[in-house]
Enzyme design. Structure first.
Site, PDB file in Angstrom:
ATOM      1  N   THR A 130       0.820  -1.202   0.000  1.00  0.00           N
ATOM      2  CA  THR A 130       0.000   0.000   0.000  1.00  0.00           C
ATOM      3  C   THR A 130       0.856   1.255   0.000  1.00  0.00           C
ATOM      4  O   THR A 130       1.988   1.250   0.496  1.00  0.00           O
ATOM      5  CB  THR A 130      -0.916   0.009   1.243  1.00  0.00           C
ATOM      6  OG1 THR A 130      -1.581   1.270   1.351  1.00  0.00           O
ATOM      7  CG2 THR A 130      -0.108  -0.205   2.514  1.00  0.00           C
ATOM      8  N   ASP A 131       0.297   2.360  -0.508  1.00  0.00           N
ATOM      9  CA  ASP A 131       1.004   3.635  -0.427  1.00  0.00           C
ATOM     10  C   ASP A 131       1.018   4.192   0.996  1.00  0.00           C
ATOM     11  O   ASP A 131       1.767   5.137   1.295  1.00  0.00           O
ATOM     12  CB  ASP A 131       0.406   4.658  -1.399  1.00  0.00           C
ATOM     13  CG  ASP A 131      -1.056   4.990  -1.136  1.00  0.00           C
ATOM     14  OD1 ASP A 131      -1.666   4.414  -0.212  1.00  0.00           O
ATOM     15  OD2 ASP A 131      -1.607   5.835  -1.875  1.00  0.00           O
ATOM     16  N   GLU A 132       0.236   3.609   1.892  1.00  0.00           N
ATOM     17  CA  GLU A 132       0.185   4.111   3.267  1.00  0.00           C
ATOM     18  C   GLU A 132       1.501   3.921   4.016  1.00  0.00           C
ATOM     19  O   GLU A 132       1.731   4.558   5.041  1.00  0.00           O
ATOM     20  CB  GLU A 132      -0.976   3.460   4.027  1.00  0.00           C
ATOM     21  CG  GLU A 132      -2.326   3.829   3.442  1.00  0.00           C
ATOM     22  CD  GLU A 132      -3.496   3.289   4.253  1.00  0.00           C
ATOM     23  OE1 GLU A 132      -3.478   3.426   5.496  1.00  0.00           O
ATOM     24  OE2 GLU A 132      -4.416   2.720   3.642  1.00  0.00           O
ATOM     25  N   TYR A 155      -1.746  -0.590  10.970  1.00  0.00           N
ATOM     26  CA  TYR A 155      -1.865  -1.258   9.670  1.00  0.00           C
ATOM     27  C   TYR A 155      -0.681  -0.928   8.776  1.00  0.00           C
ATOM     28  O   TYR A 155      -0.003  -1.816   8.260  1.00  0.00           O
ATOM     29  CB  TYR A 155      -3.172  -0.848   8.980  1.00  0.00           C
ATOM     30  CG  TYR A 155      -3.164  -1.139   7.501  1.00  0.00           C
ATOM     31  CD1 TYR A 155      -3.014  -2.440   7.026  1.00  0.00           C
ATOM     32  CD2 TYR A 155      -3.269  -0.110   6.561  1.00  0.00           C
ATOM     33  CE1 TYR A 155      -2.974  -2.710   5.661  1.00  0.00           C
ATOM     34  CE2 TYR A 155      -3.239  -0.370   5.202  1.00  0.00           C
ATOM     35  CZ  TYR A 155      -3.087  -1.674   4.755  1.00  0.00           C
ATOM     36  OH  TYR A 155      -3.044  -1.932   3.410  1.00  0.00           O
ATOM     37  N   LYS A 159       2.402  -3.316   7.248  1.00  0.00           N
ATOM     38  CA  LYS A 159       2.679  -3.489   5.824  1.00  0.00           C
ATOM     39  C   LYS A 159       4.094  -3.027   5.480  1.00  0.00           C
ATOM     40  O   LYS A 159       4.773  -3.643   4.646  1.00  0.00           O
ATOM     41  CB  LYS A 159       1.654  -2.726   4.981  1.00  0.00           C
ATOM     42  CG  LYS A 159       0.260  -3.338   4.989  1.00  0.00           C
ATOM     43  CD  LYS A 159       0.235  -4.755   4.433  1.00  0.00           C
ATOM     44  CE  LYS A 159       0.476  -4.782   2.940  1.00  0.00           C
ATOM     45  NZ  LYS A 159       0.322  -6.166   2.390  1.00  0.00           N
TER      46      LYS A 159
END
Length: 346
Positions: A130-132, A155, A159
């Site tokens: 994810t870009d998060e 989260y 990741k």
């Protein structure tokens, strides 16, 4: 190719499964069938001889060894993950166990399998992230593949850790890997706890539509079927050891996105009043990232890939899908946490 897709009964994973089968790949769907999984997501390919299902948990190393030995894949596409930020705030342990320990188990099982097979050059371990992991942007700038990691939630931290493990297995053990980090996905079969389906289903029920803070947080929205196409492109043509950012080139504030959905619903299924009247601003999520935006240059230049669906087109398709598939989402309404405000207490 023969692919193992972990999390293939989930939202993005099932889109990959459906597309890969349609393109003639053999696909083994490995899924633990946790709360967000639904085998109805892959019902359209369930009887296809190219498709097989294995119920297994990536936290179970022996199960992974069994599946790899049985199916002898050419590639692994790793999408199985806990992915809801609000749930990670309330219960981070599950995210550590699945996203970090589960990824370690899969990497170690893949490395063992690859060694036993004689280290074939064509093997790939594709890690989907994810870009998060990059943190939060201000009003300017975009995430590139070189942006330093700065995760802000349990989260995104889990990741980020899994991304680092994948890179380490490539650098230390030579495991052939590719990595992708995507922007926010939306589209058919989206589990009804995420923003887009929450807006659609609450509007249809005449319930308040909750918007965190003032709704000014910005996301780049990627139609899930475009994402599936991008993932197969990276798997087939991406450079070993390289990462690729996949974006939708569709930035919007949360409040503008919600108003767009409401306007589509007004046109397709008019209510007694405009659906936007149901919008209600609620207490913001702790540590809510202000803005995500992806620089898609590497995907465009190296792999000649760009998204094909605009936000307006994708939202129209998505709203219509939920209107046409009420039986699918009604069956998920009683699953744990659906319809509840999560992540509000710290």
């Amino acid at each position: 190719m023969k692919l193992i897709v972990t999390g293939g009964a989930g939202f993005i994973g099932s889109a990959v499964v459906r597309l890969a089968v349609s393109r003639g790949h053999q696909v083994v769907n490995l899924d633990a069938l946790t709360y967000a999984a639904c085998l109805d997501n892959v019902a359209s390919v369930a009887d296809n001889p190219l498709y097989a299902f294995e119920q297994a948990d990536i936290r179970d190393r022996m199960a992974l060894d069994r599946v790899l030995a049985k199916h002898q894949p050419d590639a692994i596409m790793h999408l199985a993950a806990e992915s809801h930020v609000d749930r990670s705030i309330d219960g981070p342990g599950a995210f550590i166990e699945t996203n970090i320990t589960g990824t370690y188990n899969l990497l170690d099982a893949a490395r063992t399998f690859w060694d036993v097979q004689g280290r074939p050059e064509g093997f790939r371990f594709h890690h989907i992230s994810t870009d998060e992991v990059y943190g939060s942007l201000g009003t300017e700038g975009q995430f590139t593949e070189e942006t330093p990691y700065d995760p802000r939630s349990p989260y995104s931290a889990s990741k980020a850790s899994s991304d680092h493990l994948v890179r380490a297995w490539h650098e230390t053990y030579g495991l052939p890997v590719v990595l992708t980090n995507c922007s926010n996905n939306y589209g058919p079969y989206h589990f009804p706890e995420k923003l887009v389906p929450v807006v659609i289903l609450r509007a249809l029920a005449g319930q308040p539509i909750p918007i965190y803070g003032q709704g000014i947080n910005v996301r780049d929205w990627l139609y899930v079927e475009d994402h599936a196409d991008a993932l197969l492109t990276v798997l087939e043509r991406g450079e070993n050891g390289r990462s690729y950012n996949i974006g939708g080139e569709n930035e919007a504030t949360n409040i503008d996105l919600v108003r767009m959905i409401c306007a589509i619903l007004d046109a397709k299924r008019p209510g007694v009043a405009p659906y936007a009247d149901l919008i209600e601003f609620v207490t913001d999520r702790p540590g809510h990232d202000m803005r995500y935006a992806i620089d898609p240059t590497r995907m465009q230049v190296e792999l000649n890939w760009r998204p094909s669906v605009t936000l307006e087109q994708g939202l129209e398709r998505t709203v219509q899908w939920y209107l046409d598939n009420e039986a699918w989402w009604r069956a998920l309404q009683n699953r744990a946490g659906v319809g509840e405000r999560l992540g509000a207490k710290v």
